[in-house]
Write a protein that holds these residues in place. Structure first.
Motif, PDB file in Angstrom:
ATOM      1  N   THR A  78       1.409   9.287  -8.840  1.00  0.00           N
ATOM      2  CA  THR A  78       2.731   8.972  -8.304  1.00  0.00           C
ATOM      3  C   THR A  78       2.688   8.994  -6.781  1.00  0.00           C
ATOM      4  O   THR A  78       2.257   9.979  -6.177  1.00  0.00           O
ATOM      5  CB  THR A  78       3.780   9.988  -8.793  1.00  0.00           C
ATOM      6  OG1 THR A  78       3.758  10.002 -10.218  1.00  0.00           O
ATOM      7  CG2 THR A  78       5.162   9.614  -8.306  1.00  0.00           C
ATOM      8  N   ALA A  79       3.142   7.912  -6.166  1.00  0.00           N
ATOM      9  CA  ALA A  79       3.124   7.811  -4.711  1.00  0.00           C
ATOM     10  C   ALA A  79       4.151   8.743  -4.088  1.00  0.00           C
ATOM     11  O   ALA A  79       5.053   9.243  -4.765  1.00  0.00           O
ATOM     12  CB  ALA A  79       3.399   6.371  -4.296  1.00  0.00           C
ATOM     13  N   LEU A  80       4.026   8.964  -2.791  1.00  0.00           N
ATOM     14  CA  LEU A  80       4.948   9.847  -2.072  1.00  0.00           C
ATOM     15  C   LEU A  80       6.392   9.366  -2.178  1.00  0.00           C
ATOM     16  O   LEU A  80       7.325  10.154  -2.116  1.00  0.00           O
ATOM     17  CB  LEU A  80       4.549   9.935  -0.595  1.00  0.00           C
ATOM     18  CG  LEU A  80       3.184  10.576  -0.302  1.00  0.00           C
ATOM     19  CD1 LEU A  80       2.933  10.579   1.195  1.00  0.00           C
ATOM     20  CD2 LEU A  80       3.116  11.981  -0.860  1.00  0.00           C
ATOM     21  N   CYS A  81       6.585   8.075  -2.340  1.00  0.00           N
ATOM     22  CA  CYS A  81       7.937   7.518  -2.445  1.00  0.00           C
ATOM     23  C   CYS A  81       8.474   7.621  -3.861  1.00  0.00           C
ATOM     24  O   CYS A  81       9.610   7.244  -4.134  1.00  0.00           O
ATOM     25  CB  CYS A  81       7.941   6.063  -2.003  1.00  0.00           C
ATOM     26  SG  CYS A  81       6.962   4.992  -3.071  1.00  0.00           S
ATOM     27  N   GLY A  82       7.651   8.116  -4.796  1.00  0.00           N
ATOM     28  CA  GLY A  82       8.092   8.268  -6.173  1.00  0.00           C
ATOM     29  C   GLY A  82       7.685   7.125  -7.083  1.00  0.00           C
ATOM     30  O   GLY A  82       7.917   7.172  -8.287  1.00  0.00           O
ATOM     31  N   TRP A 139       0.850  -1.188   0.000  1.00  0.00           N
ATOM     32  CA  TRP A 139       0.000   0.000   0.000  1.00  0.00           C
ATOM     33  C   TRP A 139       0.882   1.234   0.000  1.00  0.00           C
ATOM     34  O   TRP A 139       1.690   1.426   0.905  1.00  0.00           O
ATOM     35  CB  TRP A 139      -0.909   0.001   1.232  1.00  0.00           C
ATOM     36  CG  TRP A 139      -2.012  -0.998   1.150  1.00  0.00           C
ATOM     37  CD1 TRP A 139      -2.026  -2.241   1.718  1.00  0.00           C
ATOM     38  CD2 TRP A 139      -3.258  -0.849   0.458  1.00  0.00           C
ATOM     39  NE1 TRP A 139      -3.212  -2.871   1.409  1.00  0.00           N
ATOM     40  CE2 TRP A 139      -3.987  -2.043   0.649  1.00  0.00           C
ATOM     41  CE3 TRP A 139      -3.831   0.180  -0.299  1.00  0.00           C
ATOM     42  CZ2 TRP A 139      -5.260  -2.236   0.097  1.00  0.00           C
ATOM     43  CZ3 TRP A 139      -5.096  -0.022  -0.847  1.00  0.00           C
ATOM     44  CH2 TRP A 139      -5.795  -1.206  -0.644  1.00  0.00           C
ATOM     45  N   HIS A 140       0.711   2.058  -1.028  1.00  0.00           N
ATOM     46  CA  HIS A 140       1.402   3.338  -1.111  1.00  0.00           C
ATOM     47  C   HIS A 140       0.426   4.447  -0.718  1.00  0.00           C
ATOM     48  O   HIS A 140      -0.784   4.255  -0.738  1.00  0.00           O
ATOM     49  CB  HIS A 140       1.869   3.605  -2.544  1.00  0.00           C
ATOM     50  CG  HIS A 140       2.976   2.715  -2.998  1.00  0.00           C
ATOM     51  ND1 HIS A 140       4.287   2.891  -2.640  1.00  0.00           N
ATOM     52  CD2 HIS A 140       2.959   1.635  -3.818  1.00  0.00           C
ATOM     53  CE1 HIS A 140       5.041   1.967  -3.214  1.00  0.00           C
ATOM     54  NE2 HIS A 140       4.260   1.183  -3.930  1.00  0.00           N
ATOM     55  N   VAL A 141       0.987   5.602  -0.413  1.00  0.00           N
ATOM     56  CA  VAL A 141       0.177   6.794  -0.158  1.00  0.00           C
ATOM     57  C   VAL A 141       0.440   7.779  -1.285  1.00  0.00           C
ATOM     58  O   VAL A 141       1.595   8.026  -1.650  1.00  0.00           O
ATOM     59  CB  VAL A 141       0.551   7.451   1.184  1.00  0.00           C
ATOM     60  CG1 VAL A 141      -0.328   8.680   1.434  1.00  0.00           C
ATOM     61  CG2 VAL A 141       0.404   6.452   2.328  1.00  0.00           C
ATOM     62  N   HIS A 159       2.608  -2.369   3.843  1.00  0.00           N
ATOM     63  CA  HIS A 159       2.612  -0.942   3.539  1.00  0.00           C
ATOM     64  C   HIS A 159       4.003  -0.518   3.116  1.00  0.00           C
ATOM     65  O   HIS A 159       5.006  -1.052   3.589  1.00  0.00           O
ATOM     66  CB  HIS A 159       2.166  -0.130   4.751  1.00  0.00           C
ATOM     67  CG  HIS A 159       0.717  -0.314   5.094  1.00  0.00           C
ATOM     68  ND1 HIS A 159       0.247  -1.433   5.709  1.00  0.00           N
ATOM     69  CD2 HIS A 159      -0.354   0.475   4.874  1.00  0.00           C
ATOM     70  CE1 HIS A 159      -1.061  -1.321   5.863  1.00  0.00           C
ATOM     71  NE2 HIS A 159      -1.457  -0.172   5.362  1.00  0.00           N
ATOM     72  N   CYS A 160       4.043   0.480   2.234  1.00  0.00           N
ATOM     73  CA  CYS A 160       5.310   1.019   1.767  1.00  0.00           C
ATOM     74  C   CYS A 160       5.938   1.865   2.888  1.00  0.00           C
ATOM     75  O   CYS A 160       5.371   2.878   3.293  1.00  0.00           O
ATOM     76  CB  CYS A 160       5.066   1.879   0.533  1.00  0.00           C
ATOM     77  SG  CYS A 160       6.532   2.738  -0.041  1.00  0.00           S
ATOM     78  N   ALA A 161       7.084   1.437   3.381  1.00  0.00           N
ATOM     79  CA  ALA A 161       7.728   2.125   4.504  1.00  0.00           C
ATOM     80  C   ALA A 161       8.096   3.559   4.135  1.00  0.00           C
ATOM     81  O   ALA A 161       7.959   4.481   4.948  1.00  0.00           O
ATOM     82  CB  ALA A 161       8.972   1.363   4.932  1.00  0.00           C
ATOM     83  N   SER A 162       8.523   3.758   2.903  1.00  0.00           N
ATOM     84  CA  SER A 162       8.915   5.083   2.450  1.00  0.00           C
ATOM     85  C   SER A 162       7.709   6.020   2.410  1.00  0.00           C
ATOM     86  O   SER A 162       7.782   7.166   2.849  1.00  0.00           O
ATOM     87  CB  SER A 162       9.558   4.972   1.067  1.00  0.00           C
ATOM     88  OG  SER A 162      10.038   6.210   0.653  1.00  0.00           O
ATOM     89  N   CYS A 163       6.595   5.542   1.899  1.00  0.00           N
ATOM     90  CA  CYS A 163       5.377   6.351   1.871  1.00  0.00           C
ATOM     91  C   CYS A 163       4.898   6.664   3.281  1.00  0.00           C
ATOM     92  O   CYS A 163       4.483   7.790   3.558  1.00  0.00           O
ATOM     93  CB  CYS A 163       4.262   5.606   1.122  1.00  0.00           C
ATOM     94  SG  CYS A 163       4.321   5.798  -0.667  1.00  0.00           S
ATOM     95  N   MET A 164       4.947   5.675   4.162  1.00  0.00           N
ATOM     96  CA  MET A 164       4.480   5.884   5.527  1.00  0.00           C
ATOM     97  C   MET A 164       5.307   6.961   6.217  1.00  0.00           C
ATOM     98  O   MET A 164       4.783   7.824   6.921  1.00  0.00           O
ATOM     99  CB  MET A 164       4.564   4.571   6.327  1.00  0.00           C
ATOM    100  CG  MET A 164       3.578   3.516   5.888  1.00  0.00           C
ATOM    101  SD  MET A 164       1.852   4.057   6.037  1.00  0.00           S
ATOM    102  CE  MET A 164       1.261   3.659   4.402  1.00  0.00           C
TER     103      MET A 164
END
Ligand SMILES: [Zn+2]
Length: 63
Positions: free
Chosen positions: A26-30, A17-19, A47-52
């Protein structure tokens, strides 16, 4: 506003799961959120750790 999207993550190639901002592909992590096979959606509870992390910082900035 932000929303959750299932997308692939690199380099693992697993679905997480991206944010992403609403209406932004495009997700917050790119990570691009285009082209995720429909049958793979909603199959993950990861969940995507980078997005979180990015999302947390965005929330903190508002306070
Ligand atoms: Zn992400």
């Amino acid at each position: 506003m932000y929303e959750m999207h299932v997308g692939i993550t690199t380099p693992d190639g697993v679905f997480v799961w991206h944010v992403a901002p609403v209406g932004n592909p495009t997700a917050l992590c790119g990570q691009s959120l285009h082209g995720v096979p429909t049958e793979e959606r909603d199959r993950t509870d990861r969940h995507c750790a980078s997005c979180m992390h990015s999302f947390q910082e965005l929330m903190n900035d508002r306070n």
